[in-house]
Design a protein around this motif. Structure first.
Motif, PDB file in Angstrom:
ATOM      1  N   VAL A   5      67.687  50.688   2.805  1.00 18.62           N
ATOM      2  CA  VAL A   5      68.190  51.008   1.469  1.00 18.62           C
ATOM      3  C   VAL A   5      68.621  52.463   1.450  1.00 18.62           C
ATOM      4  N   ARG A   6      69.834  52.732   0.959  1.00 23.21           N
ATOM      5  CA  ARG A   6      70.344  54.105   0.865  1.00 23.21           C
ATOM      6  C   ARG A   6      69.723  54.797  -0.348  1.00 23.21           C
ATOM      7  N   LYS A   7      69.114  55.940  -0.113  1.00 19.93           N
ATOM      8  CA  LYS A   7      68.425  56.708  -1.150  1.00 19.93           C
ATOM      9  C   LYS A   7      68.877  58.159  -1.103  1.00 19.93           C
ATOM     10  N   VAL A   8      68.604  58.869  -2.198  1.00 17.21           N
ATOM     11  CA  VAL A   8      68.828  60.311  -2.263  1.00 17.21           C
ATOM     12  C   VAL A   8      67.554  60.977  -2.746  1.00 17.21           C
ATOM     13  N   VAL A   9      67.344  62.197  -2.286  1.00 19.15           N
ATOM     14  CA  VAL A   9      66.229  63.032  -2.717  1.00 19.15           C
ATOM     15  C   VAL A   9      66.841  64.347  -3.179  1.00 19.15           C
ATOM     16  N   ALA A  10      66.392  64.838  -4.340  1.00 17.10           N
ATOM     17  CA  ALA A  10      66.939  66.074  -4.913  1.00 17.10           C
ATOM     18  C   ALA A  10      65.851  67.128  -5.023  1.00 17.10           C
ATOM     19  N   PHE A  11      66.027  68.221  -4.293  1.00 23.01           N
ATOM     20  CA  PHE A  11      65.144  69.371  -4.427  1.00 23.01           C
ATOM     21  C   PHE A  11      65.794  70.313  -5.431  1.00 23.01           C
ATOM     22  N   TYR A  69      67.493  61.420   6.869  1.00 19.98           N
ATOM     23  CA  TYR A  69      66.449  60.858   7.723  1.00 19.98           C
ATOM     24  C   TYR A  69      66.073  59.464   7.232  1.00 19.98           C
ATOM     25  N   HIS A  70      65.347  58.739   8.070  1.00 15.89           N
ATOM     26  CA  HIS A  70      64.853  57.409   7.710  1.00 15.89           C
ATOM     27  C   HIS A  70      63.355  57.483   7.460  1.00 15.89           C
ATOM     28  N   HIS A  71      62.908  56.736   6.443  1.00 14.59           N
ATOM     29  CA  HIS A  71      61.484  56.678   6.129  1.00 14.59           C
ATOM     30  C   HIS A  71      61.085  55.221   5.898  1.00 14.59           C
ATOM     31  N   ASP A  72      60.121  54.763   6.675  1.00  9.55           N
ATOM     32  CA  ASP A  72      59.611  53.395   6.558  1.00  9.55           C
ATOM     33  C   ASP A  72      58.532  53.372   5.478  1.00  9.55           C
ATOM     34  N   LEU A  73      58.721  52.557   4.441  1.00 10.62           N
ATOM     35  CA  LEU A  73      57.793  52.512   3.310  1.00 10.62           C
ATOM     36  C   LEU A  73      56.611  51.567   3.506  1.00 10.62           C
ATOM     37  N   SER A  74      56.517  50.935   4.652  1.00  4.37           N
ATOM     38  CA  SER A  74      55.380  50.032   4.903  1.00  4.37           C
ATOM     39  C   SER A  74      54.076  50.806   4.782  1.00  4.37           C
ATOM     40  N   PRO A  75      53.037  50.234   4.257  1.00  4.21           N
ATOM     41  CA  PRO A  75      52.902  48.875   3.745  1.00  4.21           C
ATOM     42  C   PRO A  75      53.228  48.766   2.252  1.00  4.21           C
ATOM     43  N   ARG A  77      56.130  48.949   0.639  1.00  3.93           N
ATOM     44  CA  ARG A  77      57.255  48.023   0.497  1.00  3.93           C
ATOM     45  C   ARG A  77      57.824  47.758   1.873  1.00  3.93           C
ATOM     46  N   GLU A  78      58.342  46.585   2.062  1.00  2.00           N
ATOM     47  CA  GLU A  78      58.946  46.221   3.342  1.00  2.00           C
ATOM     48  C   GLU A  78      60.408  46.653   3.356  1.00  2.00           C
TER      49      GLU A  78
END
Length: 141
Positions: A5-11, A69-75, A77-78
């Protein structure tokens, strides 16, 4: 295979401090504005939209793209989140603390968000949830 899933993070940074929030639900932890890109939306526009929606602050602007970057949300969310991180600034004099709400595009009841500023060198930022603190070290000091 887990969906990506494509996400954005805002600092959102002002005066050497980062805008962070907590929700009423103590389990959700310390967070920064972030969210899902809409179809066809450019990442910098998504970061600005998410930050404006969640903080309620006017006069936000994108300063730079800090990375991806990629972040795996397990466990939890899959899914694997493909995150683009942006540094945002704002003009004017924001409040020290303020309340806002995530409206979920009207699909769910609003979630109250309680914002405040944390100095960029404060160890509290180590508490950012779900890998949101990744790339904090890329913010110019």
């Amino acid at each position: 295979m887990k969906p990506t899933v494509r996400k954005v993070v805002a600092f959102v940074v002002h005066g050497g401090r980062l805008a962070v929030f907590r929700q009423d639900d103590e389990d959700s932890g310390l967070q920064v504005p972030a969210g899902t890109l809409r179809p066809g939306e450019r990442p910098e526009h998504g970061a600005l939209r998410e930050a404006a929606e969640e903080t309620g602050l006017p006069n936000l602007r994108v300063v730079t793209h800090l990375g991806r970057y990629h972040h795996d949300l397990s466990p939890l969310r899959e899914e694997v989140q493909d995150r683009s991180v942006f540094l945002l600034a704002l003009d004017g004099h924001p409040p020290e603390r303020w309340d806002s709400a995530e409206t979920h595009d009207g699909l769910l009841p609003p979630t109250p968000l309680h914002f405040y500023w944390v100095p960029l060198d404060d160890p509290e930022l180590d508490e950012l949830v779900a890998g949101q603190g990744t790339l904090l070290d890329k913010i110019p000091r």
